[in-house]
Design an enzyme around this catalytic site. Structure first.
Site, PDB file in Angstrom:
ATOM      1  CE  LYS A 192       1.169   2.710   3.355  1.00  0.00           C
ATOM      2  NZ  LYS A 192       2.352   3.734   4.088  1.00  0.00           N
ATOM      3  CB  SER A 240       0.613   4.767   7.147  1.00  0.00           C
ATOM      4  OG  SER A 240       1.516   4.956   6.251  1.00  0.00           O
ATOM      5  CB  SER A 258       4.538   4.475   7.353  1.00  0.00           C
ATOM      6  OG  SER A 258       3.799   5.478   8.070  1.00  0.00           O
TER       7      SER A 258
END
Lengths: 456, 73
Positions: A80, A155, A179
């Protein structure tokens, strides 16, 4: 070897260690696939081909010289885009930090690379890790490899999509309210939100100092165990080998099982029967009031996030996506007393869980979501009037756990009639990750659902 | 919802963002703030009432981290 991307992380690392596969060929395959599929999936913000291939060649030379780096030797990963690497851009999925170059490296990334992992790029994420759907006002939305009209969850959207599409073998995400677990569930991979505080958060973009929790996504619990062993220095992989017979899973008698879509209820019922067949015992457990924990989590994370973002909210409000700006603005309105009371209540809620349901079982067995994987159209809501309700519904069964700080693991449990993944969630005691991984590994070995790749 | 939060939201929009508080976006933001604030207030009030003042009186926040770390708080 044409299908090496479909190996698990452990299989790939072990093949490289044996010399039957080279890191360079594996990295090249992953980069080629990432470049080919990214126009459709948008899982990568950037692919770092030249640098990754050069590192892979170095790693192959080290192995040939009898100097393997460690248990991840030569395996391609990506994370990420909020895990800092000194001297390399980390956009945090934002316009504001699109060109930000940190001076430090996340200690988690450093540990993974020290163990031999090859980072091949930066993965898509919600703007500043705020959003459970995979939409991003600046980078476009990430698409689900099982059905591009569906969301990936967020996310850690790119982390879920890239691992599912066999573009990398594992990734780091972060879980402040679900997330890691939501994209893992929606993309059909395994995701772990560890016990709060177990994994280091240095060199990682901050959202909420109380709730932020780094976590890995991979294609099997054994892969997750290996990553956790590298990142924590504590044994995790050996714990998978014990029998699960005699372990007790608690089924909450309220909250988690209310209003489930029929395919979810049906799928988890089958999963339960599989685990019972392996000797796991199920017991009903009463849980303390959970319905308000998501709102208490809001009382904690939104002011913490607003405090971090206040300078940019003042000076660059137009550089936020509308939804992110609206959600940050909510945090400005939470009073200091509500924030502090919510943090105090956190301790009491955790104690009640440990003294109650988690004293009667080894882990809880619950769904990850009430609905099947939503479409883009149903969730592309920006900051409209229904935003809070839609976002809250998606993360309804993940946010309580973040508030409690307990570990949670999701693993694929089956598919709905449209072919979209459905996952189960195991909730453990503090530092109970090895138990969760052992149960999930036994389930994965029995069902082999995790080996199914999306039709992309 | 305390009036002060509503006024705060409108002031923030006008002063920090230069947005007319009467426009559509301001109205949406204002509604979001009101709904989230009300939900948070309700949840904290309800949970605090259930726990009682005595239970909250001696809570120290480091106890949370100690429990998770496996230490006796």
């Amino acid at each position: 070897m044409t299908d090496a991307r479909h190996l698990t992380l452990c299989e790939a690392a072990d093949a490289i260690a044996r010399g039957t596969l080279t890191s360079e060929s594996l990295v090249a395959q992953c980069i080629e696939a990432a470049k080919a599929l990214n126009p459709r999936l948008n899982a990568f913000i950037a692919v770092e081909a030249d640098e990754a291939l050069a590192r892979a060649r170095d790693i192959d030379r080290e192995r040939a010289a009898g100097r393997p780096r460690g248990p991840l030797h030569g395996v391609p990963l990506a994370h990420k885009d909020m895990y800092y690497r000194a001297g390399k851009v980390s956009s945090c999925g934002s316009k504001i930090r699109r060109d930000f170059v940190p001076k430090i490296t996340s200690s988690l990334v450093a540990r993974l690379e020290s163990a031999g992992a090859v980072t091949i790029g930066r993965l898509h994420m919600a703007e500043f890790a705020m959003g459970p759907t995979g939409h991003n006002a600046h980078f476009g939305r990430c698409r689900n490899p099982w059905d591009e009209s569906r969301i990936t969850g967020g996310s850690s959207s790119g982390s879920g999509a890239a691992v599912a599409a066999r573009l990398v073998f594992a990734s780091l995400g972060s879980d402040t309210g679900g997330s890691v677990r939501l994209p893992a569930a929606m993309c059909g991979v395994v995701g772990l939100k560890p016990t709060q505080g177990l994994l280091a958060t240095d060199g990682m973009m901050g959202l909420s100092e109380s709730l932020d929790c780094p976590g890995p996504l991979a294609r099997s619990s054994r892969d997750i165990a290996r990553l956790m062993e590298v990142m924590t220095g504590r044994p995790h992989e050996a714990a998978l080998d014990g029998s699960v017979a005699g372990l007790v899973l608690g089924v909450p008698t309220s909250f988690y099982w209310n209003d489930l879509a029929e395919p979810i209820a049906h799928c988890l019922d089958r999963a339960r029967r599989v685990l019972e067949g392996l000797g796991v015992r199920f017991v009903d457990v009463a849980i303390p009031e959970h319905g308000e924990l998501a709102d208490l989590a809001d009382a904690v994370w939104t002011p913490e996030a607003a405090a971090i973002h206040l300078p940019w909210l003042r000076t660059r409000p137009g550089d936020y996506g509308e939804q992110v700006r609206a959600r940050l603005t909510q945090g400005l309105a939470i009073s200091a007393t509500a924030y502090l009371r919510a943090r105090q209540l956190r301790t009491l809620a955790l104690e009640a869980m440990l003294a109650g349901p988690l004293s009667a079982c080894d882990a809880l067995f619950v769904p990850v979501m009430r609905s099947t994987v939503p479409t883009d159209a149903a969730t592309d809501i920006a900051a409209g009037t229904g935003m809070r309700k839609v976002l809250a519904e998606i993360a309804a069964l993940t946010r309580p756990l973040s508030y409690l700080g307990l570990p949670g693991l999701v693993t694929p449990a089956g598919f709905d009639p449209a072919g979209l993944p459905i996952a189960l969630q195991l909730i453990g005691r503090p530092l109970g990750e090895p138990t969760l991984l052992r149960i999930a590994n036994a389930f994965e070995q029995e069902t082999r659902i995790v080996v199914q790749a999306p039709p992309i | 919802m305390p009036t002060s939060s509503n006024a705060f939201a409108r002031d923030w929009l006008r002063l920090a963002q230069g947005i007319d508080p009467d426009n559509a976006m301001a109205a949406r933001t204002d509604a979001l703030i009101r709904s989230s604030h009300a939900a948070v207030d309700r949840a904290t009030d309800k949970a605090c009432a259930r726990q009682g003042s005595e239970a909250l009186f001696d809570v120290r926040m480091e106890r949370f981290a100690s429990i998770l770390a496996g230490r006796t708080p």
